[in-house]
Design an enzyme around this catalytic site. Structure first.
Site, PDB file in Angstrom:
ATOM      1  N   ARG A  20       0.819  -1.215   0.000  1.00  0.00           N
ATOM      2  CA  ARG A  20       0.000   0.000   0.000  1.00  0.00           C
ATOM      3  C   ARG A  20       0.852   1.263   0.000  1.00  0.00           C
ATOM      4  O   ARG A  20       0.572   2.217  -0.719  1.00  0.00           O
ATOM      5  CB  ARG A  20      -0.957   0.007   1.194  1.00  0.00           C
ATOM      6  CG  ARG A  20      -2.065  -1.018   1.070  1.00  0.00           C
ATOM      7  CD  ARG A  20      -2.936  -1.064   2.308  1.00  0.00           C
ATOM      8  NE  ARG A  20      -2.126  -1.465   3.456  1.00  0.00           N
ATOM      9  CZ  ARG A  20      -2.161  -0.902   4.664  1.00  0.00           C
ATOM     10  NH1 ARG A  20      -2.998   0.077   4.909  1.00  0.00           N
ATOM     11  NH2 ARG A  20      -1.385  -1.336   5.630  1.00  0.00           N
ATOM     12  N   ASN A  38      -6.240  -2.671   2.890  1.00  0.00           N
ATOM     13  CA  ASN A  38      -6.214  -4.120   3.041  1.00  0.00           C
ATOM     14  C   ASN A  38      -7.632  -4.644   3.219  1.00  0.00           C
ATOM     15  O   ASN A  38      -8.459  -4.003   3.880  1.00  0.00           O
ATOM     16  CB  ASN A  38      -5.391  -4.519   4.269  1.00  0.00           C
ATOM     17  CG  ASN A  38      -3.902  -4.353   4.055  1.00  0.00           C
ATOM     18  OD1 ASN A  38      -3.421  -4.291   2.933  1.00  0.00           O
ATOM     19  ND2 ASN A  38      -3.167  -4.280   5.144  1.00  0.00           N
TER      20      ASN A  38
END
Length: 91
Positions: A20, A38
């Site tokens: 990320r 997530n």
């Protein structure tokens, strides 16, 4: 070129490997807004909005991912409505 939004679901070893954060760096470099988060099933969901060429570049990057990730599959869909974001965030 038009502004667009696309949603991606990235599968593989993509959690706990700075996926990320790397996606955020790439998005900022390309001038793409949106977010990455997530999911409970181990995937990462990414919403990317901006110029079509920049979004396409970020989408291409998602297939490679961060240095320690192992991307197995990326599913991308076009979003019907364009959204404006002040940058790119992770959660």
């Amino acid at each position: 070129m038009a502004d667009i939004c696309r949603r991606a679901f990235v599968e593989g070893r993509v959690q706990g490997v700075w996926f990320r954060g790397s996606t955020q760096e790439q998005a900022r470099r390309l001038g793409v807004g949106g977010w990455a988060r997530n999911l409970p099933d181990g995937r990462v969901e990414v919403l990317m909005c901006g110029p079509e060429s920049a979004v396409s570049q970020l989408e291409k990057w998602l297939h490679k991912g961060s240095p320690f990730s192992k991307v197995k599959n990326v599913t991308v869909t076009d979003e019907a409505d364009y959204q404006t974001f002040d940058g790119f965030t992770t959660s």
